[in-house]
Design an enzyme around this catalytic site. Structure first.
Site, PDB file in Angstrom:
ATOM      1  N   HIS A  51       0.819  -1.210   0.000  1.00  0.00           N
ATOM      2  CA  HIS A  51       0.000   0.000   0.000  1.00  0.00           C
ATOM      3  C   HIS A  51       0.857   1.266   0.000  1.00  0.00           C
ATOM      4  O   HIS A  51       1.662   1.475   0.908  1.00  0.00           O
ATOM      5  CB  HIS A  51      -0.878  -0.027   1.257  1.00  0.00           C
ATOM      6  N   ARG A  52       0.675   2.122  -0.999  1.00  0.00           N
ATOM      7  CA  ARG A  52       1.486   3.339  -1.205  1.00  0.00           C
ATOM      8  C   ARG A  52       2.973   2.965  -1.268  1.00  0.00           C
ATOM      9  O   ARG A  52       3.827   3.646  -0.688  1.00  0.00           O
ATOM     10  CB  ARG A  52       1.245   4.372  -0.093  1.00  0.00           C
ATOM     11  N   GLU A  78       0.740  -0.449  -4.783  1.00  0.00           N
ATOM     12  CA  GLU A  78      -0.321   0.533  -5.019  1.00  0.00           C
ATOM     13  C   GLU A  78       0.276   1.919  -4.843  1.00  0.00           C
ATOM     14  O   GLU A  78       1.060   2.141  -3.908  1.00  0.00           O
ATOM     15  CB  GLU A  78      -1.449   0.308  -4.008  1.00  0.00           C
ATOM     16  N   ASP A  80      -0.714   6.426  -5.504  1.00  0.00           N
ATOM     17  CA  ASP A  80      -1.755   7.437  -5.739  1.00  0.00           C
ATOM     18  C   ASP A  80      -1.227   8.476  -6.730  1.00  0.00           C
ATOM     19  O   ASP A  80      -0.131   9.010  -6.542  1.00  0.00           O
ATOM     20  CB  ASP A  80      -2.109   8.126  -4.420  1.00  0.00           C
ATOM     21  N   HIS A  93      -0.228  10.974  -2.000  1.00  0.00           N
ATOM     22  CA  HIS A  93      -1.569  10.612  -1.510  1.00  0.00           C
ATOM     23  C   HIS A  93      -2.448  11.814  -1.210  1.00  0.00           C
ATOM     24  O   HIS A  93      -3.559  11.934  -1.718  1.00  0.00           O
ATOM     25  CB  HIS A  93      -1.461   9.739  -0.259  1.00  0.00           C
ATOM     26  N   GLU A 161      -4.003   4.176  -8.248  1.00  0.00           N
ATOM     27  CA  GLU A 161      -5.210   4.900  -7.822  1.00  0.00           C
ATOM     28  C   GLU A 161      -5.189   6.310  -8.377  1.00  0.00           C
ATOM     29  O   GLU A 161      -4.226   7.065  -8.180  1.00  0.00           O
ATOM     30  CB  GLU A 161      -5.317   4.960  -6.290  1.00  0.00           C
ATOM     31  N   LYS A 163      -6.227   9.669  -7.655  1.00  0.00           N
ATOM     32  CA  LYS A 163      -6.635  10.299  -6.393  1.00  0.00           C
ATOM     33  C   LYS A 163      -7.358  11.617  -6.673  1.00  0.00           C
ATOM     34  O   LYS A 163      -6.831  12.493  -7.354  1.00  0.00           O
ATOM     35  CB  LYS A 163      -5.378  10.516  -5.530  1.00  0.00           C
ATOM     36  N   ASP A 286       0.335  -2.106   4.266  1.00  0.00           N
ATOM     37  CA  ASP A 286       1.572  -1.338   4.426  1.00  0.00           C
ATOM     38  C   ASP A 286       2.758  -2.275   4.647  1.00  0.00           C
ATOM     39  O   ASP A 286       3.907  -1.859   4.535  1.00  0.00           O
ATOM     40  CB  ASP A 286       1.468  -0.393   5.631  1.00  0.00           C
TER      41      ASP A 286
HETATM   42  O1  G3P Z   1      -5.806   0.940  -2.467  1.00  0.00           O
HETATM   43  C1  G3P Z   1      -6.679   1.285  -1.479  1.00  0.00           C
HETATM   44  C2  G3P Z   1      -6.271   2.445  -0.643  1.00  0.00           C
HETATM   45  O2  G3P Z   1      -5.086   3.001  -1.096  1.00  0.00           O
HETATM   46  C3  G3P Z   1      -7.331   3.481  -0.622  1.00  0.00           C
HETATM   47  O3  G3P Z   1      -7.161   4.375   0.429  1.00  0.00           O
HETATM   48  O4  G3P Z   1      -6.626   6.578   1.350  1.00  0.00           O
HETATM   49  O5  G3P Z   1      -4.868   4.850   1.233  1.00  0.00           O
HETATM   50  O6  G3P Z   1      -5.658   5.964  -0.828  1.00  0.00           O
HETATM   51  P1  G3P Z   1      -6.025   5.482   0.525  1.00  0.00           P
HETATM   52 CA    CA Z   2      -4.394   4.799  -2.405  1.00  0.00          CA
END
Ligand code: G3P
Ligand code: CA
Length: 308
Positions: A51-52, A78, A80, A93, A161, A163, A286
């Site tokens: 994640h990120r 992943e 943003d 993000h 993503e 954003k 994460d």
């Molecule tokens: O991939 C899902 C997640 O990244 C969505 O929430 O706020 O971390 O971008 P956020």
């Molecule tokens: Ca995200």
């Protein structure tokens, strides 16, 4: 045997888990909508998504976090994507810069510090690493192109993503242009995982992106009401909700419509086991190393029962 981009890697984190549905790689020319097989199919895949980047180990959405995702054997990272005032696609993000950069020191008169108000050159003056740890001082906000290049080098797949796309009219076509300029991202994944998936909380943006890149799987972030899932199945491939409140009935409903489920953000083994038990197709964490261990444990404990 686990594969990432066709490279046999015993430690990479796509695992076959017995008893559920089977995620499939995206075809390269047709729309992928409805590619998630039924829950009654054979062994299924659970994909490990950092994640990120691996944001538990390095500042989120930086090249360092991408490298940590690779080091911790994630299958996919992943990130943003937003856009600078002069049109560059950048990876960050928040829609404002204060939390993850030193913008208030560098540009004291530029409040409210919206990403959209800064040129790429200005953004590149910022330190996006020190807030996390001094070890990462001067880590820059990367461009999408840089992230694609680094992930190519690392052999990672990408969950992209979009954003807050309402702040960036036309960003879906900008992203599509960037992907077309890097056509290796249009190819199906070499292993069991998708090479590229594009997702957003803004479902109209996802549909616009799907129109631009119908050969790429697309995901809806959030929880689509169960009685509306079928309406999206013509062009969407995933529904990716917060894991809190998720249950097996909802996962079944998504699978019945032919879509996959990648819940976010799971950082402990217990919750990861729980969503795998519900039938989730991926885990967004994460800490991709924890996800990998859980996925492999589940594989070890469940796969033998599914073999002849
Ligand atoms: O991939 C899902 C997640 O990244 C969505 O929430 O706020 O971390 O971008 P956020
Ligand atoms: Ca995200």
């Amino acid at each position: 045997m686990f594969q990432r981009l066709g490279i046999v890697a015993a430690t990479a984190a796509v695992a076959v888990v017995g008893g559920g549905s089977a995620a499939v790689a995206a075809p390269d020319t047709e729309s992928t909508a409805g590619t998630a097989p039924s829950a009654s199919a054979g062994p299924r895949i659970v994909t490990d998504v950092a994640h990120r980047g691996a944001s538990g180990y390095a500042p989120e959405n930086t090249l360092a976090a991408i490298d940590e995702a690779n080091e911790h054997n994630a299958t996919t990272a992943e990130v943003d994507v937003q856009r600078s005032s002069d049109g560059a696609l950048v990876v960050i993000h928040d829609t404002t810069l204060e939390r993850t950069t030193d913008v208030e020191e560098v540009y004291p008169d530029r409040d409210p510090y919206d990403v959209a108000d800064f040129t790429l050159g200005e953004l590149r003056e910022l330190d996006a690493g020190s807030w996390f740890d001094g070890e990462y001082a001067d880590e820059p906000i990367p461009t999408l192109e840089e992230v694609l290049d680094r992930m190519d080098q690392n052999g990672l797949n990408l969950l992209l993503e979009i954003k807050s796309p309402s702040l960036y009219p036309g960003i879906e076509s900008d992203i599509a242009d960037t992907i077309r300029d890097n056509p290796q991202w249009l190819a199906p994944g070499g292993g069991e995982a998708h090479r590229l998936v594009i997702q957003s909380f803004d479902w109209e943006s996802v549909e616009r992106s799907s129109d631009e890149l119908p050969q790429i799987p697309h995901g809806l972030l959030g929880e689509v009401p169960e009685d509306e899932i079928a309406d999206y199945a013509a062009w969407a491939d995933q529904i990716n909700p917060n894991h809190t409140g998720l249950d097996a009935d909802y996962v079944d409903a998504v699978h019945d419509a032919g879509l996959e489920v990648f819940p976010y953000t799971l950082n402990d083994a217990e919750s990861m086991r729980s969503v795998i038990g519900m039938g989730a197709d991926g885990i967004i964490s994460d800490y991709p190393d924890i996800a990998r261990e859980v996925i492999e444990d589940e594989d070890a404990s469940r796969l033998p029962r599914s073999l002849p």
